[in-house]
Design a protein around this motif. Structure first.
Motif, short mmCIF file in Angstrom:
data_model
loop_
_atom_site.label_atom_id
_atom_site.label_comp_id
_atom_site.label_asym_id
_atom_site.label_seq_id
_atom_site.Cartn_x
_atom_site.Cartn_y
_atom_site.Cartn_z
N ILE A 131 7.67 4.58 -0.62
CA ILE A 131 6.93 5.57 0.17
C ILE A 131 6.05 4.88 1.21
O ILE A 131 6.02 5.28 2.38
CB ILE A 131 6.08 6.45 -0.76
CG1 ILE A 131 7.00 7.33 -1.61
CG2 ILE A 131 5.10 7.30 0.04
CD1 ILE A 131 6.26 8.10 -2.70
N TYR A 132 5.36 3.84 0.80
CA TYR A 132 4.45 3.12 1.70
C TYR A 132 5.21 2.51 2.87
O TYR A 132 4.84 2.68 4.04
CB TYR A 132 3.72 2.05 0.90
CG TYR A 132 2.64 1.32 1.65
CD1 TYR A 132 1.47 1.95 2.03
CD2 TYR A 132 2.79 -0.04 1.96
CE1 TYR A 132 0.47 1.27 2.70
CE2 TYR A 132 1.81 -0.74 2.63
CZ TYR A 132 0.64 -0.08 3.01
OH TYR A 132 -0.34 -0.77 3.67
N LEU A 133 6.30 1.81 2.57
CA LEU A 133 7.09 1.16 3.62
C LEU A 133 7.79 2.19 4.50
O LEU A 133 7.95 1.97 5.71
CB LEU A 133 8.11 0.21 3.00
CG LEU A 133 7.52 -1.00 2.26
CD1 LEU A 133 8.62 -1.88 1.70
CD2 LEU A 133 6.60 -1.81 3.19
N ALA A 134 8.22 3.31 3.90
CA ALA A 134 8.84 4.37 4.71
C ALA A 134 7.84 4.93 5.70
O ALA A 134 8.18 5.22 6.86
CB ALA A 134 9.36 5.48 3.79
N GLY A 135 6.58 5.09 5.28
CA GLY A 135 5.55 5.58 6.19
C GLY A 135 5.27 4.59 7.32
O GLY A 135 5.09 4.99 8.48
N VAL A 136 5.24 3.31 6.97
CA VAL A 136 5.00 2.27 8.00
C VAL A 136 6.15 2.26 9.00
O VAL A 136 5.93 2.23 10.23
CB VAL A 136 4.87 0.90 7.32
CG1 VAL A 136 4.85 -0.21 8.36
CG2 VAL A 136 3.59 0.84 6.47
N LEU A 137 7.39 2.30 8.51
CA LEU A 137 8.56 2.27 9.40
C LEU A 137 8.61 3.53 10.27
O LEU A 137 8.87 3.46 11.48
CB LEU A 137 9.83 2.17 8.57
CG LEU A 137 11.15 2.20 9.34
CD1 LEU A 137 11.23 1.05 10.32
CD2 LEU A 137 12.34 2.15 8.37
N ALA A 138 8.35 4.67 9.68
CA ALA A 138 8.36 5.92 10.45
C ALA A 138 7.28 5.91 11.51
O ALA A 138 7.48 6.43 12.63
CB ALA A 138 8.16 7.11 9.51
#
Length: 416
Positions: free
Chosen positions: A259-266
Motif C-alpha cells: 500500500i505504501y509503495l503503491a501510494g508513492v508510485l501513484a
C-alpha cells in the motif's frame, strides 16, 4: 432429643399444645401422650431437591444452547458467545479466559456441564436478568484506563509477532538519507539554505524525482527518501509511523508495504502526467495511501470493528479538511510548493490497493464485487499511466542524459 439441638432442628407443634418436658425425643401434649417431633428439614428436603432439579434443568438448557458443536463441553469461544448474548457488549477480553480458568477442574480448557453448573452457581450474573448492570459495574469501557483490554473481532487480530517495524524501517532509511545531505552541506560556505532544504546533496540528486531523467525509473519510487526541510521530514515520519503500525498489527508487513509503495508510485505518476516539468520530493504519497487504507479496512471490516462509524468519520473529516485546505492554498498562494496531485493520487491508490490486499475478516458478497472493482480500476489507471509515459514522449520534457543540479523553485515537496 436434648434442648441443645432445638436450634438446629426446629419443631412443628400442633395448635393448642403447650410446651412440656421432652422425653426420649418425644414431646407430651395435654393428654399426656407423647407427640413426635417433626423436623422442618425433613419437610423441605424434597422441595429443595425439586428446586435444585429445576435449576439444573434450566442451566442444562442454557448449556446445550451454546454447545454448538454438541460435544457436551463449552470452549472459550462458546462461553464468550453466551456472555455476549446477554448484551454484555463491552466484555473484557480476559473475562471468559478467567472464568474457564477458575472452573476448569480437569484442566482440559473446556467446561463440562458439572463445571459449568458450578460456575453458574458461583456467578449468578451469567443467567441473571441483571447482566447489563453487571457489565456496567464490573467491565471497563474501552480506552477508559490504560489497563483496559480491547474487544471486537477486528481488534483481536492484532499481534506483535512479528513486531510492526515496516514503517519504522522506512522512516529510518529516510532519516539516514536526509542526514547524508545535511552533513554534506554542513561546512559549505556557499550553502545559504536552511538545514535539509538543499536538494543538491548526493542522496537528493540520486533519488529525487527528476522529470528530465525519467529514464531512471527508480526515481518514481525513491523520491520518498528525499525531504525538503526538517518539518517536512518530521510530519511525514510521525504520521506514517502512527498509521502504519496500527495497520500492520492486523494486516502484516507485506500488505502495508504494498500500500505504501503503491501510494508513492501513484503520487509520482500522477504528478508527472499533470505537471510534467515538476521535481518531486517527499513520502506523502505513501502517507496518504496509509490514511485511505484505514478507510478501506473500515469498509471491509465494518461489523467486526469497535466504533467503526467514529473511526470512519475521523478519517473522512481529516481527508475532506485537507482537501479543502489544499484547494484554498493552491488558489491563493502562487508560491505554494506542495504536491497536491501526489497527495490525491496516493490517497486513491491507498483506497484501491487497500480494498484489494487488506484482510477481510468476514467477506460479504458485495465486498467480493468491490474487491474486483478496486483491483481492476487500480491496474487500469496504473497501466494507462505507464503506457502514456512510454508511447507519448512529447507530453514530457526532453530527457537530460547528463547530470544537472535541481532548483528549489521547481521542486514540489509532498508536504502535508
Amino acid at each position: 432429643m436434648s434442648n441443645n439441638n432445638n436450634s438446629l432442628y426446629p419443631q412443628l407443634k400442633m395448635a393448642g399444645l403447650q410446651e412440656n418436658t421432652t422425653t426420649n425425643g418425644m414431646e407430651r401434649g395435654d393428654n399426656g401422650h407423647p407427640q413426635e417431633e417433626i423436623p422442618l428439614q425433613r419437610l423441605t428436603s424434597e422441595e429443595q431437591r425439586a428446586a435444585e432439579t429445576a435449576e439444573r434443568q434450566k442451566v442444562y438448557e442454557l448449556f446445550k444452547k451454546y454447545d454448538t458443536n454438541n460435544d457436551d463441553r463449552l470452549n472459550l469461544k462458546e462461553l464468550k458467545v453466551m456472555i455476549k448474548g446477554g448484551l454484555c457488549r463491552q466484555m473484557s477480553r480476559g473475562l471468559s479466559h478467567h472464568l474457564i480458568h477458575m472452573n476448569d477442574r480437569n484442566g482440559d480448557r473446556h467446561l463440562d456441564f458439572e463445571e459449568f453448573y458450578e460456575l453458574t452457581q458461583n456467578n449468578k450474573w451469567l443467567i441473571s436478568s441483571v447482566m447489563n448492570e453487571y457489565c456496567r459495574l464490573l467491565v471497563p469501557l474501552p480506552n477508559r484506563e490504560i489497563g483496559d483490554q480491547i474487544d471486537g473481532a477486528y481488534e483481536r487480530q492484532m499481534t506483535f509477532c512479528p513486531p510492526p517495524l515496516t514503517m519504522v524501517i522506512f522512516s529510518l532509511i529516510e532519516v539516514i538519507f536526509f542526514l547524508i545531505d545535511v552533513i554534506y552541506f554542513k561546512d559549505d560556505p556557499n550553502n545559504t539554505k536552511k538545514v535539509g532544504e538543499n536538494t543538491n546533496g548526493p542522496a537528493a540528486k540520486l533519488f529525487i524525482y527528476n522529470p528530465y531523467r525519467r529514464y531512471e525509473a527508480w526515481r518514481f519510487v525513491t523520491y520518498m527518501f528525499v525531504h525538503v526541510g526538517i518539518m517536512h521530514l518530521f510530519m511525514n515520519l510521525l504520521i506514517q509511523i502512527l498509521l502504519g503500525v496500527a495497520l500492520e498489527l492486523v494486516h502484516h508487513w507485506w500488505r502495508i508495504t504494498l500500500i505504501y509503495l503503491a501510494g508513492v508510485l501513484a503520487g509520482s505518476m500522477g504528478t508527472s502526467l499533470t505537471s510534467p516539468t515538476i521535481y518531486l520530493a517527499g513520502a506523502s504519497g505513501g502517507v496518504y495511501a496509509l490514511i485511505t487504507a484505514h478507510i478501506a479496512t473500515i469498509i471491509l471490516n465494518w461489523k467486526e470493528m469497535e466504533f467503526a462509524i467514529i473511526q470512519l468519520c475521523v478519517f473522512l473529516i481529516f481527508c475532506l479538511t485537507d482537501l479543502g485546505t489544499s484547494i484554498y492554498r493552491h488558489m491563493t498562494d502562487q508560491n505554494d510548493q506542495v504536491g497536491y496531485v501526489a497527495h490525491l493520487c496516493g490517497a486513491l491508490a491507498g483506497l484501491l490497493v487497500g480494498i484489494g490486499v487488506l484482510r477481510n475478516l468476514k467477506e460479504q458478497k458485495w465486498e467480493r464485487i468491490l474487491w474486483w472493482v478496486a483491483i481492476l480500476v487500480f491496474f487500469a489507471l496504473l497501466s494507462a499511466g505507464i503506457l502514456i509515459h512510454i508511447f507519448d514522449p512529447s507530453h514530457f520534457p526532453r530527457q537530460d542524459y547528463f547530470p544537472r543540479n535541481t532548483s528549489w523553485e521547481s521542486i514540489r515537496s509532498n508536504k502535508l
